[in-house]
Scaffold this motif. Structure first.
Motif, short mmCIF file in Angstrom:
data_model
loop_
_atom_site.label_atom_id
_atom_site.label_comp_id
_atom_site.label_asym_id
_atom_site.label_seq_id
_atom_site.Cartn_x
_atom_site.Cartn_y
_atom_site.Cartn_z
N ASN A 42 0.91 -1.25 -0.05
CA ASN A 42 -0.07 -0.04 0.08
C ASN A 42 0.87 1.20 -0.10
N THR A 43 0.49 2.23 -0.66
CA THR A 43 1.33 3.53 -0.76
C THR A 43 0.53 4.56 -0.39
N VAL A 44 1.10 5.62 0.37
CA VAL A 44 0.84 7.07 0.78
C VAL A 44 1.83 7.85 0.38
N PHE A 45 1.49 8.85 -0.51
CA PHE A 45 2.48 10.00 -0.98
C PHE A 45 2.40 11.31 -0.05
N ILE A 46 3.43 11.53 0.34
CA ILE A 46 3.34 12.93 1.10
C ILE A 46 4.23 13.89 0.19
N ASN A 47 3.38 14.95 -0.20
CA ASN A 47 3.78 15.88 -1.18
C ASN A 47 4.44 17.17 -0.50
N LEU A 48 5.58 17.27 -1.07
CA LEU A 48 6.41 18.29 -0.63
C LEU A 48 6.78 19.21 -2.00
N PRO A 49 7.11 20.41 -1.53
CA PRO A 49 7.37 21.55 -2.75
C PRO A 49 8.20 20.86 -3.85
N ASN A 50 9.41 20.14 -3.36
CA ASN A 50 10.35 19.74 -4.25
C ASN A 50 10.44 18.40 -4.90
N THR A 51 9.83 17.65 -4.11
CA THR A 51 9.69 15.90 -4.15
C THR A 51 8.53 15.36 -3.33
N LYS A 52 8.79 14.20 -3.23
CA LYS A 52 7.59 13.43 -2.39
C LYS A 52 8.44 12.47 -1.53
N GLU A 54 7.52 8.79 -0.11
CA GLU A 54 6.28 7.57 -0.33
C GLU A 54 6.32 6.53 0.93
N LEU A 55 5.47 6.64 1.59
CA LEU A 55 5.39 5.44 2.56
C LEU A 55 4.79 4.07 1.91
N LEU A 56 5.43 3.09 2.44
CA LEU A 56 5.06 1.79 1.98
C LEU A 56 4.68 0.90 3.09
N GLU A 57 3.55 0.16 2.96
CA GLU A 57 3.22 -0.87 3.79
C GLU A 57 2.89 -2.30 3.08
N PRO A 58 3.34 -3.30 3.87
CA PRO A 58 3.35 -4.61 3.38
C PRO A 58 1.48 -4.63 2.82
N LEU A 59 1.34 -5.44 1.68
CA LEU A 59 0.09 -5.71 1.37
C LEU A 59 0.29 -7.35 1.03
N GLY A 60 -0.11 -8.06 2.08
CA GLY A 60 -0.28 -9.51 1.99
C GLY A 60 1.20 -10.14 2.53
N GLU A 61 1.12 -11.36 2.57
CA GLU A 61 1.95 -12.24 3.05
C GLU A 61 3.32 -12.22 2.30
N GLY A 62 3.27 -12.18 0.97
CA GLY A 62 4.38 -12.06 -0.15
C GLY A 62 4.80 -10.67 -0.56
N SER A 63 4.50 -9.62 0.60
CA SER A 63 5.01 -8.48 0.07
C SER A 63 6.73 -8.33 0.13
N PRO A 64 7.03 -7.63 -0.96
CA PRO A 64 8.57 -7.52 -1.09
C PRO A 64 9.26 -6.72 0.24
N ILE A 65 8.56 -5.94 0.84
CA ILE A 65 9.27 -5.17 1.88
C ILE A 65 8.83 -5.85 3.68
N ASN A 66 8.39 -7.34 3.41
CA ASN A 66 8.29 -7.88 4.65
C ASN A 66 9.64 -8.07 5.38
N LYS A 67 10.47 -8.74 4.60
CA LYS A 67 11.85 -8.95 5.08
C LYS A 67 12.60 -7.75 5.57
N PHE A 68 12.51 -6.54 4.76
CA PHE A 68 12.93 -5.33 5.28
C PHE A 68 12.38 -4.92 6.71
N LEU A 69 11.11 -5.11 6.95
CA LEU A 69 10.63 -4.75 7.99
C LEU A 69 10.83 -5.73 9.10
#
Length: 134
Positions: A42-52, A54-69
């Motif tokens: 899942n993503t949420v973007f925080i909008n800044l004047p010069n960039t963004k 991106e917040l990432l949250e796992p979506l399901g057991e197979g999420s590629p960010i599970n190991k990172f977390l």
């Protein structure tokens, strides 16, 4: 080849809680939460004047960010994203110069509806790099 910084991505265990910190504590402009099933997040973007951000949250057991977390239970910087004018030309040049592309090597459509590729962190000083078609 490399263009402007598009975003810095932060993996988080609870995206609603993390978004609230940016919105309520820092007064940031926050996007809606959007599932990205092709990327397992899942993503949420925080909008800044010069960039963004991106917040990432796992979506399901197979999420590629599970190991990172698993290694970083509170979350942390996951990757940085740069824009490129031509993602195929950038990929071919990177491969020619010995860089490794993660996955199949073919671009996928990212959170902004544009083609993206990820580059192996061992080739970029330990940083996971995402390239996005400008």
């Amino acid at each position: 080849m490399i263009g402007r910084l598009n975003h810095v991505a932060i993996a988080v265990p609870d995206i609603d809680k993390a978004a609230a910190v940016y919105r309520d504590t820092l007064g940031a402009d926050i996007s809606d939460k959007v599932p990205q099933p092709d990327h397992g997040v899942n993503t949420v973007f925080i909008n800044l004047p010069n960039t963004k951000i991106e917040l990432l949250e796992p979506l399901g057991e197979g999420s590629p960010i599970n190991k990172f977390l698993e290694r970083n239970a509170d979350g942390g910087i996951h990757h940085i994203c740069y824009e490129v004018d031509d993602i195929i030309a950038a990929r071919d040049k990177l491969v020619e110069n010995g860089a490794r592309i993660l996955g199949s090597g073919e671009p996928k459509i990212g959170a902004h509806g544009k083609p993206v590729l990820f580059l192996h962190p061992k080739d970029f000083n330990g940083a996971l790099v995402e390239l996005e078609q400008a």
